[in-house]
Design a protein around this motif. Structure first.
Motif, PDB file in Angstrom:
ATOM      1  N   GLY A 124      28.731  19.796   7.876  1.00 53.88           N
ATOM      2  CA  GLY A 124      26.882  19.504   7.362  1.00 53.88           C
ATOM      3  C   GLY A 124      26.514  20.124   6.189  1.00 53.88           C
ATOM      4  N   ARG A 125      25.320  19.451   6.316  1.00 57.33           N
ATOM      5  CA  ARG A 125      25.042  20.741   4.748  1.00 57.33           C
ATOM      6  C   ARG A 125      24.062  20.621   5.347  1.00 57.33           C
ATOM      7  N   SER A 126      23.825  22.811   5.397  1.00 56.53           N
ATOM      8  CA  SER A 126      22.877  23.272   5.269  1.00 56.53           C
ATOM      9  C   SER A 126      22.692  24.449   4.770  1.00 56.53           C
ATOM     10  N   GLN A 127      21.895  25.358   4.634  1.00 56.50           N
ATOM     11  CA  GLN A 127      21.515  26.555   4.417  1.00 56.50           C
ATOM     12  C   GLN A 127      23.333  28.016   4.465  1.00 56.50           C
ATOM     13  N   THR A 128      23.661  28.208   3.057  1.00 54.81           N
ATOM     14  CA  THR A 128      25.354  28.637   2.701  1.00 54.81           C
ATOM     15  C   THR A 128      24.564  29.980   1.824  1.00 54.81           C
ATOM     16  N   THR A 129      24.437  30.076   1.526  1.00 50.72           N
ATOM     17  CA  THR A 129      23.576  31.513   0.951  1.00 50.72           C
ATOM     18  C   THR A 129      22.193  31.923   0.971  1.00 50.72           C
ATOM     19  N   ARG A 130      22.289  33.106   2.138  1.00 51.74           N
ATOM     20  CA  ARG A 130      21.070  33.558   2.199  1.00 51.74           C
ATOM     21  C   ARG A 130      21.119  35.181   1.549  1.00 51.74           C
ATOM     22  N   GLY A 131      19.554  34.706   1.073  1.00 54.54           N
ATOM     23  CA  GLY A 131      19.349  36.182   0.783  1.00 54.54           C
ATOM     24  C   GLY A 131      19.874  35.997  -0.967  1.00 54.54           C
ATOM     25  N   ILE A 132      19.844  36.764  -1.892  1.00 53.98           N
ATOM     26  CA  ILE A 132      20.279  37.204  -2.935  1.00 53.98           C
ATOM     27  C   ILE A 132      21.633  38.304  -3.322  1.00 53.98           C
ATOM     28  N   TRP A 133      22.725  37.208  -3.715  1.00 54.10           N
ATOM     29  CA  TRP A 133      24.432  38.103  -3.396  1.00 54.10           C
ATOM     30  C   TRP A 133      24.600  38.567  -4.857  1.00 54.10           C
ATOM     31  N   LEU A 134      25.584  39.643  -4.856  1.00 53.62           N
ATOM     32  CA  LEU A 134      26.123  40.269  -6.464  1.00 53.62           C
ATOM     33  C   LEU A 134      27.712  40.060  -6.619  1.00 53.62           C
ATOM     34  N   ALA A 135      28.247  40.021  -7.829  1.00 50.91           N
ATOM     35  CA  ALA A 135      29.632  39.961  -7.755  1.00 50.91           C
ATOM     36  C   ALA A 135      29.916  40.745  -8.774  1.00 50.91           C
ATOM     37  N   ARG A 136      31.100  41.309  -9.267  1.00 46.64           N
ATOM     38  CA  ARG A 136      31.398  41.553 -10.939  1.00 46.64           C
ATOM     39  C   ARG A 136      32.250  40.295 -11.013  1.00 46.64           C
ATOM     40  N   CYS A 137      31.952  40.100 -12.319  1.00 42.83           N
ATOM     41  CA  CYS A 137      33.463  38.633 -12.987  1.00 42.83           C
ATOM     42  C   CYS A 137      34.499  39.407 -12.899  1.00 42.83           C
ATOM     43  N   ALA A 138      35.648  39.103 -12.652  1.00 43.88           N
ATOM     44  CA  ALA A 138      36.544  39.034 -13.018  1.00 43.88           C
ATOM     45  C   ALA A 138      36.869  38.368 -14.041  1.00 43.88           C
ATOM     46  N   ASP A 139      37.728  39.693 -15.347  1.00 38.42           N
ATOM     47  CA  ASP A 139      39.117  39.259 -16.091  1.00 38.42           C
ATOM     48  C   ASP A 139      37.441  38.721 -17.660  1.00 38.42           C
ATOM     49  N   ILE A 140      36.478  39.164 -17.679  1.00 37.27           N
ATOM     50  CA  ILE A 140      35.525  38.690 -18.647  1.00 37.27           C
ATOM     51  C   ILE A 140      34.974  39.963 -19.483  1.00 37.27           C
ATOM     52  N   GLU A 141      34.896  40.996 -20.767  1.00 34.77           N
ATOM     53  CA  GLU A 141      33.951  40.969 -21.408  1.00 34.77           C
ATOM     54  C   GLU A 141      33.091  40.964 -22.361  1.00 34.77           C
ATOM     55  N   PRO A 142      32.098  41.393 -22.036  1.00 36.85           N
ATOM     56  CA  PRO A 142      31.972  42.827 -20.956  1.00 36.85           C
ATOM     57  C   PRO A 142      31.700  42.740 -19.843  1.00 36.85           C
ATOM     58  N   CYS A 143      31.345  43.560 -19.331  1.00 39.08           N
ATOM     59  CA  CYS A 143      31.175  43.888 -17.932  1.00 39.08           C
ATOM     60  C   CYS A 143      30.118  42.914 -17.292  1.00 39.08           C
ATOM     61  N   THR A 144      30.329  41.875 -16.281  1.00 38.00           N
ATOM     62  CA  THR A 144      29.426  40.752 -16.488  1.00 38.00           C
ATOM     63  C   THR A 144      28.856  40.790 -14.613  1.00 38.00           C
TER      64      THR A 144
END
Length: 861
Positions: A124-144
């Motif tokens: 069903g459709r519901s809240q998946t992301t709660r709050g704020i999440w942070l990740a590093r992009c892979a294989d992208i320059e500069p660091c993103t």
């Protein structure tokens, strides 16, 4: 199921096209480890989309939870894992906004190869992301870095709970360089569509930024229809402009265009569910735009106010704290605050690093014990390495803050190393002083002049000290070694003064010894001669030798470069020493004046003018010889009675002569009765007490003792003369001739036949002669018959008793011979001007006078 093995707070979720599996029960989402993931495996969904391909370098954390709590420890570990601090300003932050369940996480996972949780459509459709999440992009320059924000307009929070939406939107705008706004294509053109509340929220919170960043708004139109993008984009931009115009703005920003705050970009993507392959191709094409996004012309090429990567964690914490407190966010002030904190941290890290640096510790240890060659260069290199590291890490922070903190770091570093610098200069000063002392001593041994050697060596080693100070100096500080320089100067001056004092003392001792040798013996000889020229000769000798010594002494002093006052003082001291030598020698000789007088008397009395021993043949005038010898002895006494170095006349000699030699001229028959005695005094007229060696009273006592101790010599001479006369006379004795004439031959023969009569007559003759001599009858009658008779009447009976007593004593000595009396041992010596009057073995003196001298018998009283 995709699995991640991380040692810090991560999110590990199954990556499917849709669904919300949630974290494993009992496992804290901030502390998920690989072991936890191996122990728990969520149930597989009934249906899932193909998994998204993830890069090896991707990792994620929940930066802010749904209750608004910032994950401090998580972001710190995250930064260390992705080595974000090494990026400087070369990094970008991307965030995404959009309605709940609009596919934001799915888009990010495909676009940046992240591992954000995606919604499970089968649940069903519901809240998946709660709050704020942070990740590093892979294989992208500069660091993103990518932030996945909680969706807006969610059922879980309700219609009235929009505070977190605004807070997260403001947070994203404050720290992001690119903001993706996810919206559905069919909502474009609708007045009440979901995108307008979102845009209005974005623009409203933007106004709370005092100095907003130049942020890129990338509108991602999802599930693109057949309508070309060229037709959709103007409509979207028109709606955006309307929303911008409708938002209330501060008075200063009322006429500000949207382009001053945002770069607006629009991109459209096909449906992920209906056209997956096309969707992936379009996402891959969009992904290329994020390579070098911060370069000029890139998506974030116009960004402003970037926080250096090492300060990202702290900046994010502080921004969220301000937002949570519902305060307006002043980005320039925040930038300064972040720079202040991070530069302070970097400075402390560098200070701690150098405190434990092995090279610095070795240098610090070495300088505690001795001079370290190249100390300044070594320390400069250590400090430069530390400051360069600070400059490298703090390069991207606010210049004013960075510079201020650098100055503070430099001050702390200099404060830390300053004791080592002081130790270095202390060793340098001590070594320079020791070398100076050695070189100075060698220069003096080579015969160099004292002043020249002192000046040359001092200048040379002061110059060496300055060179050493330059070698010890560091580039980061302008420490002035003036204290050590002044201390060295004082030490050198003190050593020079000490050596000068020692050398001057040696020089003075040398010339004092020279004066002592030149004066002591000659003065002794002159005093022993005791003539009228004795003191003039001594004064002349003193002046000559003093001038000679002063001449050499002054010449020697000129090499020491001392002031005239000191020179005059030392010369005066040398002159005083010369005078003291003479005075001391005179006092010494005066202490043995009695011995000297007796020696002189014996010499003159026992030797003739040719220094030949006298033979008493009977022709010598013992009275005249005795008078001459005693006059010479009295001359010696008068010479030593006072010190006469000032060429002042006195009457010492005349007084002594009148009182001791010329008493017969007084015309008084009774010499014991006199109106005044010139020697009954403790001082001499016209002679200072300080110059007096023998007082008048002492002279009188000495003379009495002298006469008593020389009487034996005179008596022996008289006896020898009489014996010589008898031995040379062949005629009968005068008494025999007189007896023959008076008595006649018969009576004479009777005397010869009866020796007893002869003995009685002989004894009577000797007794009469002794009384005659003792009374000195001829001398008593020189002043007249009546005075002579009166004088003889008073002396006769004592004299007879004295003669008889002596005859008895002589008889006893004949029975037991007595060793010859030593006059020197019989009397006490005169020392230091103090005399003892001892009873003489002789009863009367031989007194010199104009009429002659009286001789006493050798009988003991």
């Amino acid at each position: 199921m995709a699995m991640l093995d991380r040692s810090f707070s991560v999110s590990a979720f199954s990556t499917s096209a849709a669904g919300d599996a949630g974290p494993a029960p009992g496992i804290h989402r901030d502390r998920v480890t690989a072991e936890d993931l191996r122990l728990y495996e969520p149930p597989r969904p009934i249906y899932s989309f193909p998994s998204v391909e993830m890069g090896e370098d991707c990792c994620s954390i929940q930066l802010i939870d749904g209750d608004g709590v910032f994950n401090v420890s998580g972001i710190e570990k995250f930064m260390k894992m992705v080595k974000l601090a090494e990026c400087g300003l070369s990094y970008a932050v991307v965030s995404i906004m959009g309605p709940q369940s609009s596919g934001k996480s799915t888009l990010l996972n495909h676009l940046f190869h992240t591992n954000f949780r995606e919604m499970d459509a089968f649940r069903g459709r519901s809240q998946t992301t709660r709050g704020i999440w942070l990740a590093r992009c892979a294989d992208i320059e500069p660091c993103t870095l990518v932030m996945d924000l909680e969706g807006t307009d969610g059922r879980e929070r309700g219609e009235d709970d929009t505070a977190f939406e605004k807070q997260s939107a403001l947070f994203a705008l404050a720290i992001s360089d690119i903001v993706l706004i996810n919206m559905w294509c069919h909502d474009i053109g609708r007045e009440q569509a979901a995108n307008k509340p979102l845009l209005k929220t974005v623009f409203q919170v933007m106004m709370r930024l005092f100095s907003p960043r130049k942020t890129t708004l990338l509108f991602v139109i999802r599930d693109k229809t057949k309508t070309p993008l060229e037709n959709l984009e103007p409509l979207l931009r028109e709606d955006i402009q309307k929303i911008w115009d409708s938002v209330s703005k501060p008075r200063a920003l009322k006429e500000t265009p949207l382009s001053d705050f945002f770069n607006v970009e629009v991109v459209a993507l096909s449906s992920y569910e209906e056209k997956e392959e096309l969707f992936k191709e379009q996402v891959a094409s969009l992904r290329q735009r994020f390579f070098h996004s911060i370069a000029p012309g890139g998506l974030a090429g116009d960004r402003r106010g970037v926080v250096p990567a090492s300060g990202f964690s702290f900046s994010a914490q502080q921004i969220w704290k301000v937002i949570k407190e519902n305060k307006d966010l002043d980005l320039p002030a925040h930038k300064v605050m972040v720079a202040t904190v991070r530069c302070e941290e970097i400075a402390n890290e560098k200070l701690a690093y150098i405190s434990a640096d092995e090279e610095w510790l070795q240098l610090e240890e070495a300088v505690q014990h001795d001079i370290v060659p190249g100390f300044g260069k070594k320390l400069t290199a250590i400090l430069d390495k530390c400051l360069s590291g600070y400059d490298m890490e703090a390069f991207y922070f606010d210049e004013g803050v960075r510079t201020a903190k650098r100055h503070q770091l430099e001050s702390k570093l200099l404060e830390m190393v300053y004791p080592a610098y002081q130790s270095m200069l202390g060793h340098l000063r001590s070594k320079t002083l020791d070398d100076f002392k050695e070189a100075f001593a060698k220069a003096l041994e080579r015969g160099e002049g004292f002043a020249v050697a002192a000046h040359t060596c001092a200048q040379s080693f002061k110059s060496k000290f300055e060179n050493g100070c330059e070698d010890a100096a560091i580039e980061q500080a302008r420490w002035e070694p003036s204290k050590f320089r002044e201390k060295l100067r004082r030490d050198i001056d003190a050593h020079v003064a000490s050596v000068r004092a020692a050398k001057l003392s040696e020089l003075s001792a040398q010339y004092e010894e020279q004066l002592n040798k030149a004066l002591a013996e000659p003065v002794e000889a002159l005093l022993d001669a005791a003539s009228d020229d004795t003191w003039p000769a001594i004064r002349k000798l003193l002046q000559r030798e003093t001038e000679s010594a002063i001449s050499g002494f002054s010449s020697a002093l000129s090499a020491f470069d001392i002031d005239q006052a000191t020179t005059d003082k030392m010369i005066a001291k040398l002159q005083e020493y010369a005078r003291n030598v003479v005075e001391s020698k005179t006092k010494e000789e005066a202490g043995s004046v009695l011995i000297r007088m007796k020696d002189r008397f014996t010499t003159l009395f026992s030797h003739d003018s040719d220094s030949m021993p006298r033979v008493w043949t009977g022709k010598e005038d013992i009275r005249a010889i005795t008078k001459t010898a005693r006059s010479a002895s009295l001359k010696l006494l008068s010479v030593m009675a006072a010190i006469r170095l000032d060429d002042e006349s006195d009457n010492v000699e005349n007084t002594l002569s009148l009182a001791l030699l010329d008493t017969a001229k007084s015309g008084n028959a009774n010499r014991s009765i006199q109106s005044s005695d010139p020697l009954a005094s403790s001082s001499w007229e016209e002679v200072s007490p300080t110059k007096t060696l023998i007082t008048p009273v002492q002279c009188k006592s000495l003379w009495r003792q002298f006469n008593a101790e020389t009487e034996y010599t005179v008596t022996q001479a008289i006896a020898a003369q009489e014996a010589n006369k008898r031995n040379n006379n062949w005629l009968p004795p005068p008494w025999a001739i007189v007896a023959i004439l008076v008595l006649g031959f018969n009576e004479f023969m009777t005397l010869l036949r009866n020796p007893l009569y002869l003995a009685v007559i002989f004894i009577a003759f000797l007794l009469g002669k002794a009384i005659w001599v003792q009374l000195d009858i001829p001398r008593e009658f020189q002043n007249g018959v009546l005075p002579g008779l009166l004088s003889l009447s008073t002396k006769f009976l004592p004299t007879v008793m004295n003669v008889l007593k002596r005859l008895a004593d002589e008889g006893q000595r004949a029975a037991a011979p007595e060793p010859r009396r030593n006059p020197e041992l019989a009397s006490k010596r005169f020392r230091n001007g103090i005399y003892d009057n001892s009873t003489s073995d002789a009863s009367s003196n031989i007194t010199s006078s104009e009429s002659g001298a009286e001789y006493s018998s050798p009988l003991k009283q």
